[in-house]
Design a protein around this motif. Sequence first.
Motif, PDB file in Angstrom:
ATOM      1  N   ASP A  54       0.815  -1.217   0.000  1.00 39.09           N
ATOM      2  CA  ASP A  54       0.000   0.000   0.000  1.00 39.09           C
ATOM      3  C   ASP A  54       0.847   1.264   0.000  1.00 39.09           C
ATOM      4  O   ASP A  54       0.328   2.359  -0.220  1.00 39.09           O
ATOM      5  CB  ASP A  54      -0.947   0.010   1.211  1.00 39.09           C
ATOM      6  N   MET A  55       2.169   1.128   0.242  1.00 37.44           N
ATOM      7  CA  MET A  55       3.056   2.290   0.224  1.00 37.44           C
ATOM      8  C   MET A  55       3.883   2.346  -1.064  1.00 37.44           C
ATOM      9  O   MET A  55       4.839   3.113  -1.140  1.00 37.44           O
ATOM     10  CB  MET A  55       3.990   2.266   1.432  1.00 37.44           C
ATOM     11  N   LEU A  56       3.515   1.560  -2.056  1.00 31.97           N
ATOM     12  CA  LEU A  56       4.227   1.583  -3.335  1.00 31.97           C
ATOM     13  C   LEU A  56       3.530   2.559  -4.269  1.00 31.97           C
ATOM     14  O   LEU A  56       2.337   2.438  -4.534  1.00 31.97           O
ATOM     15  CB  LEU A  56       4.239   0.181  -3.948  1.00 31.97           C
ATOM     16  N   GLY A  57       4.277   3.538  -4.751  1.00 32.11           N
ATOM     17  CA  GLY A  57       3.723   4.529  -5.668  1.00 32.11           C
ATOM     18  C   GLY A  57       4.067   4.188  -7.108  1.00 32.11           C
ATOM     19  O   GLY A  57       5.233   3.972  -7.437  1.00 32.11           O
ATOM     20  N   ILE A  58       3.053   4.140  -7.973  1.00 30.70           N
ATOM     21  CA  ILE A  58       3.242   3.883  -9.405  1.00 30.70           C
ATOM     22  C   ILE A  58       2.386   4.874 -10.173  1.00 30.70           C
ATOM     23  O   ILE A  58       1.176   4.981  -9.931  1.00 30.70           O
ATOM     24  CB  ILE A  58       2.830   2.440  -9.781  1.00 30.70           C
ATOM     25  N   GLU A  59       3.002   5.614 -11.087  1.00 30.82           N
ATOM     26  CA  GLU A  59       2.238   6.564 -11.890  1.00 30.82           C
ATOM     27  C   GLU A  59       2.951   6.832 -13.200  1.00 30.82           C
ATOM     28  O   GLU A  59       4.165   6.683 -13.313  1.00 30.82           O
ATOM     29  CB  GLU A  59       2.038   7.886 -11.136  1.00 30.82           C
ATOM     30  N   GLY A  60       2.164   7.228 -14.208  1.00 31.82           N
ATOM     31  CA  GLY A  60       2.710   7.609 -15.500  1.00 31.82           C
ATOM     32  C   GLY A  60       2.123   8.927 -15.949  1.00 31.82           C
ATOM     33  O   GLY A  60       0.957   9.227 -15.663  1.00 31.82           O
ATOM     34  N   ARG A  61       2.923   9.734 -16.629  1.00 36.42           N
ATOM     35  CA  ARG A  61       2.473  11.041 -17.104  1.00 36.42           C
ATOM     36  C   ARG A  61       3.011  11.306 -18.507  1.00 36.42           C
ATOM     37  O   ARG A  61       4.147  10.963 -18.826  1.00 36.42           O
ATOM     38  CB  ARG A  61       2.949  12.155 -16.153  1.00 36.42           C
ATOM     39  N   ASP A  62       2.147  11.953 -19.289  1.00 34.29           N
ATOM     40  CA  ASP A  62       2.557  12.339 -20.643  1.00 34.29           C
ATOM     41  C   ASP A  62       2.180  13.783 -20.951  1.00 34.29           C
ATOM     42  O   ASP A  62       2.222  14.208 -22.104  1.00 34.29           O
ATOM     43  CB  ASP A  62       1.931  11.416 -21.690  1.00 34.29           C
ATOM     44  N   GLY A  63       1.842  14.538 -19.906  1.00 39.01           N
ATOM     45  CA  GLY A  63       1.515  15.948 -20.094  1.00 39.01           C
ATOM     46  C   GLY A  63       0.050  16.219 -19.856  1.00 39.01           C
ATOM     47  O   GLY A  63      -0.816  15.463 -20.290  1.00 39.01           O
ATOM     48  N   THR A  64      -0.221  17.289 -19.133  1.00 39.37           N
ATOM     49  CA  THR A  64      -1.592  17.747 -18.905  1.00 39.37           C
ATOM     50  C   THR A  64      -1.862  18.899 -19.865  1.00 39.37           C
ATOM     51  O   THR A  64      -1.202  19.927 -19.798  1.00 39.37           O
ATOM     52  CB  THR A  64      -1.782  18.212 -17.454  1.00 39.37           C
ATOM     53  N   GLY A  65      -2.822  18.728 -20.744  1.00 38.79           N
ATOM     54  CA  GLY A  65      -3.033  19.737 -21.788  1.00 38.79           C
ATOM     55  C   GLY A  65      -2.086  19.457 -22.933  1.00 38.79           C
ATOM     56  O   GLY A  65      -2.311  18.548 -23.739  1.00 38.79           O
ATOM     57  N   LEU A  66      -0.996  20.206 -23.008  1.00 39.05           N
ATOM     58  CA  LEU A  66       0.018  19.963 -24.032  1.00 39.05           C
ATOM     59  C   LEU A  66       0.786  18.687 -23.702  1.00 39.05           C
ATOM     60  O   LEU A  66       1.114  18.430 -22.553  1.00 39.05           O
ATOM     61  CB  LEU A  66       0.974  21.154 -24.126  1.00 39.05           C
ATOM     62  N   LYS A  67       1.082  17.908 -24.723  1.00 34.29           N
ATOM     63  CA  LYS A  67       1.738  16.617 -24.529  1.00 34.29           C
ATOM     64  C   LYS A  67       3.259  16.790 -24.464  1.00 34.29           C
ATOM     65  O   LYS A  67       3.849  17.482 -25.288  1.00 34.29           O
ATOM     66  CB  LYS A  67       1.364  15.664 -25.662  1.00 34.29           C
ATOM     67  N   THR A  68       3.878  16.141 -23.483  1.00 34.43           N
ATOM     68  CA  THR A  68       5.317  16.277 -23.291  1.00 34.43           C
ATOM     69  C   THR A  68       6.075  15.408 -24.284  1.00 34.43           C
ATOM     70  O   THR A  68       5.593  14.361 -24.719  1.00 34.43           O
ATOM     71  CB  THR A  68       5.713  15.866 -21.867  1.00 34.43           C
ATOM     72  N   GLU A  69       7.261  15.859 -24.612  1.00 34.91           N
ATOM     73  CA  GLU A  69       8.089  15.127 -25.570  1.00 34.91           C
ATOM     74  C   GLU A  69       8.619  13.831 -24.974  1.00 34.91           C
ATOM     75  O   GLU A  69       8.738  12.817 -25.677  1.00 34.91           O
ATOM     76  CB  GLU A  69       9.262  16.009 -26.014  1.00 34.91           C
ATOM     77  N   VAL A  70       8.956  13.846 -23.692  1.00 38.59           N
ATOM     78  CA  VAL A  70       9.494  12.664 -23.017  1.00 38.59           C
ATOM     79  C   VAL A  70       8.494  12.209 -21.960  1.00 38.59           C
ATOM     80  O   VAL A  70       8.464  12.749 -20.845  1.00 38.59           O
ATOM     81  CB  VAL A  70      10.862  12.966 -22.374  1.00 38.59           C
TER      82      VAL A  70
END
Length: 405
Positions: A54-70
């Motif tokens: 329950d203390m393991l953090g997993i998340e992915g992001r690709d940009g909010t609004g404008l999309k990030t290059e990486v």
Amino acid sequence: MDDLLSKVLDLQGAWTAQNTEEMQKRGVCIRQEIPDLLREQSAGLAEALGVTRDMLGIEGRDGTGLKTEVPWVRVCDPVMSPSATTGWYVVYLFSGTGDRVYLSLNQGTTVWTGGDFKARRIEDLRARVGWARPLLAEKMATRTDLCEEIRLDARTPLGRGYEPGNVVAIEYSREALPAQERLLADLCYMLGLLQTVYAAERLTPHIPGDPSPEVLEAERSAAATAGRRGRGASRTGRSGQGYRLTSAERQAIERRSVNVASAFFAAQGWKVQDVGTRESFDLLLKRGDERLHVEVKGTTSAGHDVILTRAEVEKQRKYYPANALVVVHSIHLDRTGVEPVASGGNLHCTSPWKIADEDLSVISYAYRTAVGRDDGDAEVQSALEVLKKGPRRASPALQAPAGPQ
């Protein structure tokens, strides 16, 4: 897992900041599919990191609004790294050209001052990397596929910003992605390195490249006094932003710095008197007809910044040139016992000490509002008079009708 990494890399060639169909597909893979797959493996990943599931953090992001290059997908202890902008974590970073993906032990590129996020300088990121790598040297010696430099081939500053934060990474080319079993084994290995960094971070009062604990504490206190919403401290005294000193630790550092300074001046033939409890400076020195008013600052950091009160500045400007600033920096603070113990430290003395305005940075302001001024009082009195008279009765023309017309 390898299929998902390959899918993202294939879509990197179609990168645009707009939310096109290709970027929507990439976003589903980054934000949902890869994190969901990793959550299915959370028991083994949590064990590798030394935390509960329950203390393991997993998340992915690709940009909010404008999309990030990486785009990225990270794994961490969210207490030690509340967001990707702060703390240490293990992260998949996809190159801008789509020809490689890195599994990197990386770090946030900002620091929370208590009022806002401040970007870390590249030299500070590298100093933090220099602190972390020796901790991992023994474990890294068993691998020959690790790289200390990553190349993301990004066109945007944000994409390139991950490169100086890399501690160590494993590079996978698009043409030779290993199978899922190998990828998960590598991830567990990197999480083991992250666990070592977390353990060391819990014990050290200062990491090179971080603002000094004293400056951070002053900024946070000023922000709290001003009513700014803050970030809560973690169970370790950190929240990915830097270590917060306890009262006992501050006192131990202060005692050590005053003792080091006193010994330094006594060796030069000064008669040293500790006046810190009753004066706005710490040491009064006498040697024949000479007098020296000394301000002493101790810190576990490299001593590039110290905190001065307004009274200290005003008094030292008055005492100049019969004054001195002593900074005892790089003090070692042992927190393993019942009481903290401060030792070591390097002394730097500036005398005479002339305080220039350009060397002072404002942390907060005391602002005089209209409350209490004549115009403000008049407005208040007018409002009070209205209240004393009670609610106004509506004029007959404005009163609501008593019943149906």
